[in-house]
Design a protein around this motif. Structure first.
Motif, PDB file in Angstrom:
ATOM      1  N   LYS A 136      18.643 -18.163-129.609  1.00 35.91           N
ATOM      2  CA  LYS A 136      17.917 -17.944-130.859  1.00 35.91           C
ATOM      3  C   LYS A 136      16.721 -18.890-130.882  1.00 35.91           C
ATOM      4  CE  LYS A 136      18.649 -17.635-135.873  1.00 35.91           C
ATOM      5  NZ  LYS A 136      18.186 -16.255-135.974  1.00 35.91           N
ATOM      6  N   LEU A 137      15.561 -18.371-130.518  1.00 38.51           N
ATOM      7  CA  LEU A 137      14.364 -19.191-130.426  1.00 38.51           C
ATOM      8  C   LEU A 137      13.864 -19.607-131.802  1.00 38.51           C
ATOM      9  CD1 LEU A 137      12.411 -20.316-128.274  1.00 38.51           C
ATOM     10  CD2 LEU A 137      11.015 -18.257-128.601  1.00 38.51           C
ATOM     11  N   SER A 138      13.948 -18.687-132.763  1.00 38.90           N
ATOM     12  CA  SER A 138      13.564 -18.950-134.151  1.00 38.90           C
ATOM     13  C   SER A 138      14.260 -17.935-135.027  1.00 38.90           C
ATOM     14  CB  SER A 138      12.036 -18.857-134.317  1.00 38.90           C
ATOM     15  OG  SER A 138      11.597 -17.530-134.101  1.00 38.90           O
ATOM     16  N   ASP A 139      13.937 -17.915-136.304  1.00 32.52           N
ATOM     17  CA  ASP A 139      14.544 -16.936-137.201  1.00 32.52           C
ATOM     18  C   ASP A 139      14.117 -15.511-136.853  1.00 32.52           C
ATOM     19  OD1 ASP A 139      15.818 -18.928-138.576  1.00 32.52           O
ATOM     20  OD2 ASP A 139      14.251 -19.109-140.118  1.00 32.52           O
ATOM     21  N   SER A 140      13.002 -15.367-136.149  1.00 35.58           N
ATOM     22  CA  SER A 140      12.478 -14.039-135.828  1.00 35.58           C
ATOM     23  C   SER A 140      12.684 -13.641-134.372  1.00 35.58           C
ATOM     24  CB  SER A 140      10.977 -13.961-136.160  1.00 35.58           C
ATOM     25  OG  SER A 140      10.744 -14.201-137.529  1.00 35.58           O
ATOM     26  N   TRP A 141      12.749 -14.616-133.473  1.00 36.59           N
ATOM     27  CA  TRP A 141      12.806 -14.311-132.046  1.00 36.59           C
ATOM     28  C   TRP A 141      14.179 -14.637-131.445  1.00 36.59           C
ATOM     29  CZ3 TRP A 141       9.467 -11.708-129.034  1.00 36.59           C
ATOM     30  CH2 TRP A 141       8.163 -11.527-129.488  1.00 36.59           C
ATOM     31  N   ASN A 142      14.700 -13.677-130.666  1.00 34.81           N
ATOM     32  CA  ASN A 142      15.917 -13.867-129.884  1.00 34.81           C
ATOM     33  C   ASN A 142      15.618 -13.525-128.423  1.00 34.81           C
ATOM     34  OD1 ASN A 142      17.639 -14.627-131.953  1.00 34.81           O
ATOM     35  ND2 ASN A 142      18.115 -12.507-132.496  1.00 34.81           N
ATOM     36  N   LEU A 143      16.060 -14.362-127.510  1.00 29.32           N
ATOM     37  CA  LEU A 143      15.925 -14.105-126.081  1.00 29.32           C
ATOM     38  C   LEU A 143      17.317 -13.917-125.485  1.00 29.32           C
ATOM     39  CD1 LEU A 143      13.360 -16.923-125.168  1.00 29.32           C
ATOM     40  CD2 LEU A 143      12.862 -14.581-125.921  1.00 29.32           C
ATOM     41  N   SER A 144      17.450 -13.018-124.551  1.00 31.11           N
ATOM     42  CA  SER A 144      18.760 -12.790-123.951  1.00 31.11           C
ATOM     43  C   SER A 144      18.617 -12.402-122.484  1.00 31.11           C
ATOM     44  CB  SER A 144      19.533 -11.692-124.701  1.00 31.11           C
ATOM     45  OG  SER A 144      18.875 -10.448-124.605  1.00 31.11           O
ATOM     46  N   GLY A 145      19.658 -12.675-121.733  1.00 33.34           N
ATOM     47  CA  GLY A 145      19.707 -12.318-120.324  1.00 33.34           C
ATOM     48  C   GLY A 145      21.134 -12.016-119.921  1.00 33.34           C
ATOM     49  N   SER A 146      21.285 -11.116-118.955  1.00 26.25           N
ATOM     50  CA  SER A 146      22.619 -10.740-118.499  1.00 26.25           C
ATOM     51  C   SER A 146      22.584 -10.480-117.003  1.00 26.25           C
ATOM     52  CB  SER A 146      23.103  -9.488-119.251  1.00 26.25           C
ATOM     53  OG  SER A 146      24.418  -9.150-118.872  1.00 26.25           O
ATOM     54  N   TRP A 147      23.476 -11.166-116.269  1.00 24.19           N
ATOM     55  CA  TRP A 147      23.604 -10.929-114.825  1.00 24.19           C
ATOM     56  C   TRP A 147      24.928 -10.237-114.565  1.00 24.19           C
ATOM     57  CZ3 TRP A 147      26.675 -12.828-110.641  1.00 24.19           C
ATOM     58  CH2 TRP A 147      26.163 -12.504-109.383  1.00 24.19           C
ATOM     59  N   ILE A 148      24.872  -9.135-113.817  1.00 22.44           N
ATOM     60  CA  ILE A 148      26.037  -8.281-113.587  1.00 22.44           C
ATOM     61  C   ILE A 148      26.256  -8.122-112.085  1.00 22.44           C
ATOM     62  CG2 ILE A 148      27.033  -5.996-113.967  1.00 22.44           C
ATOM     63  CD1 ILE A 148      25.123  -5.790-116.411  1.00 22.44           C
ATOM     64  N   PHE A 149      27.502  -8.321-111.656  1.00 21.73           N
ATOM     65  CA  PHE A 149      27.881  -8.130-110.255  1.00 21.73           C
ATOM     66  C   PHE A 149      29.095  -7.214-110.205  1.00 21.73           C
ATOM     67  CE2 PHE A 149      30.642  -9.021-106.709  1.00 21.73           C
ATOM     68  CZ  PHE A 149      29.782  -9.048-105.621  1.00 21.73           C
ATOM     69  N   MET A 150      29.046  -6.196-109.336  1.00 14.24           N
ATOM     70  CA  MET A 150      30.175  -5.302-109.148  1.00 14.24           C
ATOM     71  C   MET A 150      30.387  -5.027-107.669  1.00 14.24           C
ATOM     72  SD  MET A 150      30.005  -2.432-112.179  1.00 14.24           S
ATOM     73  CE  MET A 150      28.373  -1.852-111.717  1.00 14.24           C
ATOM     74  N   ARG A 161      36.992  -0.297-108.309  1.00 16.35           N
ATOM     75  CA  ARG A 161      35.991  -1.368-108.318  1.00 16.35           C
ATOM     76  C   ARG A 161      36.753  -2.677-108.331  1.00 16.35           C
ATOM     77  NH1 ARG A 161      30.332  -0.505-107.604  1.00 16.35           N
ATOM     78  NH2 ARG A 161      29.753   1.470-108.579  1.00 16.35           N
ATOM     79  N   ARG A 162      36.762  -3.394-107.212  1.00 22.82           N
ATOM     80  CA  ARG A 162      37.629  -4.558-107.081  1.00 22.82           C
ATOM     81  C   ARG A 162      37.199  -5.711-107.982  1.00 22.82           C
ATOM     82  NH1 ARG A 162      40.699  -4.571-102.671  1.00 22.82           N
ATOM     83  NH2 ARG A 162      40.380  -2.349-102.989  1.00 22.82           N
ATOM     84  N   HIS A 163      35.909  -6.004-108.037  1.00 22.78           N
ATOM     85  CA  HIS A 163      35.426  -7.145-108.818  1.00 22.78           C
ATOM     86  C   HIS A 163      34.307  -6.696-109.767  1.00 22.78           C
ATOM     87  CE1 HIS A 163      37.656  -9.863-106.172  1.00 22.78           C
ATOM     88  NE2 HIS A 163      37.156  -9.178-105.158  1.00 22.78           N
ATOM     89  N   ASP A 164      34.345  -7.223-110.970  1.00 23.57           N
ATOM     90  CA  ASP A 164      33.305  -6.946-111.972  1.00 23.57           C
ATOM     91  C   ASP A 164      33.080  -8.240-112.753  1.00 23.57           C
ATOM     92  OD1 ASP A 164      31.717  -6.112-114.098  1.00 23.57           O
ATOM     93  OD2 ASP A 164      32.742  -4.199-114.325  1.00 23.57           O
ATOM     94  N   PHE A 165      31.888  -8.839-112.577  1.00 21.88           N
ATOM     95  CA  PHE A 165      31.599 -10.139-113.167  1.00 21.88           C
ATOM     96  C   PHE A 165      30.311 -10.053-113.977  1.00 21.88           C
ATOM     97  CE2 PHE A 165      29.583 -14.390-112.864  1.00 21.88           C
ATOM     98  CZ  PHE A 165      30.551 -15.125-113.544  1.00 21.88           C
ATOM     99  N   THR A 166      30.319 -10.604-115.200  1.00 17.49           N
ATOM    100  CA  THR A 166      29.151 -10.557-116.074  1.00 17.49           C
ATOM    101  C   THR A 166      28.936 -11.909-116.737  1.00 17.49           C
ATOM    102  OG1 THR A 166      29.513  -8.213-116.566  1.00 17.49           O
ATOM    103  CG2 THR A 166      28.077  -9.415-118.062  1.00 17.49           C
ATOM    104  N   VAL A 167      27.685 -12.367-116.735  1.00 15.51           N
ATOM    105  CA  VAL A 167      27.277 -13.564-117.461  1.00 15.51           C
ATOM    106  C   VAL A 167      26.195 -13.137-118.449  1.00 15.51           C
ATOM    107  CG1 VAL A 167      26.355 -15.895-117.342  1.00 15.51           C
ATOM    108  CG2 VAL A 167      27.719 -14.996-115.449  1.00 15.51           C
ATOM    109  N   THR A 168      26.412 -13.409-119.725  1.00 12.02           N
ATOM    110  CA  THR A 168      25.451 -13.036-120.758  1.00 12.02           C
ATOM    111  C   THR A 168      25.129 -14.250-121.611  1.00 12.02           C
ATOM    112  OG1 THR A 168      26.271 -10.762-120.849  1.00 12.02           O
ATOM    113  CG2 THR A 168      24.997 -11.532-122.735  1.00 12.02           C
ATOM    114  N   ALA A 169      23.820 -14.476-121.849  1.00  7.74           N
ATOM    115  CA  ALA A 169      23.365 -15.601-122.681  1.00  7.74           C
ATOM    116  C   ALA A 169      22.362 -15.088-123.703  1.00  7.74           C
ATOM    117  CB  ALA A 169      22.736 -16.686-121.823  1.00  7.74           C
TER     118      ALA A 169
END
Length: 300
Positions: free
Chosen positions: A185-199, A174-182
């Motif tokens: 913390k929206l509040s003390d109870s809520w967390n939002l996340s996203g991840s973009w993956i390219f291979m 696998r020549r290239h493997d790229f990941t962006v993860t964010a």
């Protein structure tokens, strides 16, 4: 700092083996925030996973160490650097490696997963090498955290009797493997996340010529793993709600796998197509597109 270790597996497949696998790791602190490190290791593997090359179908046949099939042995060298800001808000690292392998096995030309029950009769052994670099940048503080990671690597195999004895891409290259993860913390109870993956796509052996014998279509493959399947990429999104009580804590997690419904190729094979100039077309099949999920976790 200096570390060394020895792993000695005791049994495998009902038989006793004595295998010494030394590892040496060195680390030098340039300052209390920056350091460099280097390592060396020798490892042995008694189980070989061998995959057919003319299709991307992820099905492996396994060959155990025997009088014919020798255990795979590898030597790996690595060097790296890591650092961080004074308050620990950001850190980063870069590492490079080189790995040489002996007793790497692959199917003979014209043979595949189901060619013979005795796998030792349809495989050849040789050597391999793998080298590359890994990079990471991470944000650790604030409402928005996350990281960027990128790996560039190349894995090759050289086996007498296959590909005219020349180096060719290994099936797991696998020549290239790229990941962006964010993570936000929206509040003390809520967390939002996203991840973009390219291979990058994986190597594939495609037919160069086809001909007909007694009404049967036969294909000729001149070079092993000379083609690549299309690259894969996807976006994963999730939201998590956490409620902490005096006696119980529960968690709701909502997710979307492959949010923009990219049909990444899972299986690639070739079939006749009279409408094409070559008379052959590649067929790409995806396993699934967008997949939603929800889970509930109760802790007490």
């Amino acid at each position: 700092e200096f570390q060394s270790a020895y792993d000695i597996p005791n049994q495998f497949d009902g038989k006793t083996y004595i295998e010494v696998e030394p590892r040496i790791n060195l680390k030098y602190n340039l300052t209390h925030l920056h350091n460099v490190k280097a390592g060396f290791g020798i490892s042995t593997q008694n189980l070989h996973a061998i995959r057919a090359n003319a299709t991307s179908f992820p099905f492996d046949r396994y060959a155990l160490t025997s009088a014919i099939v020798k255990p795979e042995r590898s030597l790996q060298y690595g060097i790296g650097y890591s650092g961080m800001t004074g308050n620990g808000a950001f850190d980063w690292s870069a590492e490079g490696y080189y790995r040489s392998m002996d007793n790497v096995y692959d199917f003979k030309d014209g043979r595949s997963t189901f060619s013979d029950i005795a796998i030792e009769s349809i495989i050849f052994g040789g050597c391999g090498r793998s080298y590359g670099a890994e990079f990471m940048f991470r944000k650790n503080t604030g409402r928005l955290t996350g990281w960027l990671s990128y790996t560039i690597s190349h894995t090759e195999t050289k086996i007498p009797g296959i590909n005219d004895g020349q180096w060719y891409n290994a099936t797991n290259d696998r020549r290239h493997d790229f990941t962006v993860t964010a993570i936000y913390k929206l509040s003390d109870s809520w967390n939002l996340s996203g991840s973009w993956i390219f291979m990058s796509g994986q190597p594939l052996t495609a037919p160069d010529v086809k001909y007909e014998i007694s009404g049967e279509t036969c294909c000729y493959y001149s070079r092993r793993n000379a083609y690549m399947t299309p690259p894969t990429h996807r976006l994963d999104l999730s939201a998590k709600y956490i409620h902490t009580g005096k006696k119980l804590t529960y968690e709701w997690a909502f997710g979307i796998y492959n949010a923009y419904c990219r049909y990444n190729p899972f299986l690639v094979y070739f079939e006749d197509d009279a409408s094409k100039p070559s008379g052959t077309r590649a067929v790409l099949h995806a396993m699934y597109g967008l997949v939603p999920s929800v889970s509930y976790t109760l802790k007490f």
